[in-house]
Design a protein around this motif. Sequence first.
Motif, short mmCIF file in Angstrom:
data_model
loop_
_atom_site.label_atom_id
_atom_site.label_comp_id
_atom_site.label_asym_id
_atom_site.label_seq_id
_atom_site.Cartn_x
_atom_site.Cartn_y
_atom_site.Cartn_z
N UNK A 28 3.26 -5.39 0.04
CA UNK A 28 2.87 -4.67 -1.17
C UNK A 28 1.52 -4.07 -0.82
N UNK A 29 1.33 -2.81 -1.15
CA UNK A 29 0.07 -2.18 -0.75
C UNK A 29 -0.39 -1.13 -1.75
N UNK A 30 -1.69 -0.84 -1.68
CA UNK A 30 -2.26 0.29 -2.41
C UNK A 30 -2.81 1.24 -1.36
N UNK A 31 -2.88 2.49 -1.75
CA UNK A 31 -3.32 3.51 -0.82
C UNK A 31 -4.47 4.29 -1.44
N UNK A 32 -5.42 4.68 -0.60
CA UNK A 32 -6.54 5.51 -1.03
C UNK A 32 -6.34 6.89 -0.43
N UNK A 33 -6.34 7.90 -1.30
CA UNK A 33 -6.20 9.28 -0.84
C UNK A 33 -7.48 10.04 -1.15
N UNK A 34 -7.90 10.90 -0.25
CA UNK A 34 -9.04 11.78 -0.48
C UNK A 34 -8.50 13.20 -0.38
N UNK A 35 -8.67 13.96 -1.46
CA UNK A 35 -8.12 15.32 -1.54
C UNK A 35 -6.64 15.35 -1.15
N UNK A 36 -5.89 14.34 -1.59
CA UNK A 36 -4.45 14.29 -1.36
C UNK A 36 -4.01 13.73 -0.02
N UNK A 37 -4.97 13.43 0.86
CA UNK A 37 -4.64 12.90 2.19
C UNK A 37 -4.90 11.40 2.24
N UNK A 38 -3.91 10.58 2.66
CA UNK A 38 -4.12 9.13 2.77
C UNK A 38 -5.21 8.81 3.80
N UNK A 39 -6.21 8.03 3.40
CA UNK A 39 -7.28 7.64 4.34
C UNK A 39 -7.37 6.12 4.53
N UNK A 40 -6.72 5.35 3.64
CA UNK A 40 -6.74 3.89 3.79
C UNK A 40 -5.52 3.30 3.08
N UNK A 41 -5.09 2.16 3.61
CA UNK A 41 -3.99 1.41 2.99
C UNK A 41 -4.33 -0.07 3.11
N UNK A 42 -3.99 -0.83 2.09
CA UNK A 42 -4.29 -2.25 2.16
C UNK A 42 -3.48 -3.01 1.14
N UNK A 43 -3.34 -4.29 1.40
CA UNK A 43 -2.58 -5.14 0.50
C UNK A 43 -2.24 -6.46 1.15
N UNK A 44 -0.98 -6.85 1.00
CA UNK A 44 -0.55 -8.14 1.51
C UNK A 44 0.78 -7.99 2.23
N UNK A 45 0.90 -8.68 3.35
CA UNK A 45 2.10 -8.64 4.16
C UNK A 45 2.55 -10.06 4.46
N UNK A 46 3.85 -10.26 4.48
CA UNK A 46 4.42 -11.56 4.83
C UNK A 46 4.53 -11.61 6.34
N UNK A 47 3.90 -12.59 6.98
CA UNK A 47 3.93 -12.69 8.43
C UNK A 47 4.11 -14.14 8.85
N UNK A 48 5.20 -14.41 9.55
CA UNK A 48 5.50 -15.76 10.04
C UNK A 48 5.33 -16.82 8.95
N UNK A 49 5.82 -16.51 7.75
CA UNK A 49 5.77 -17.47 6.65
C UNK A 49 4.45 -17.52 5.90
#
Length: 126
Positions: A28-49
Amino acid sequence: RQRMISEIKTASMADVIEWFGQVPGTMKAVQLLVNGTPVAIGGMMRKEGFNMAFMDMKPEAKIVPVSLWKGSLKAMKEIIAESRIPVYARVSDSLETAPAFLKRLGFVPVEGNEKVMVWQIHSPQE
């Protein structure tokens, strides 16, 4: 000087594929866009349990530090705070500000491993 318009939004599956070239895992993630262009993404990922917090950004994200912080808070509130199990974060080797940034969000170092931090279930400092 061009005006910077920042937008923080929930990342769709298409956004994730566009950013990573694939879906690296359940996330699940949120994205930061500047002038419509994605510049960052972050959130939580399931990894090896485990639930792992993650953040990836392009150099342009540094020009909007307040938006970057607001996006991080949104990810914490809407995604990480909802986790029923501990959420871990790997401390970036390339960003010297990572430990302080993670601490501000409510992560604390894991005993015996300064490269990993765990989120304590309480709210981050605004």
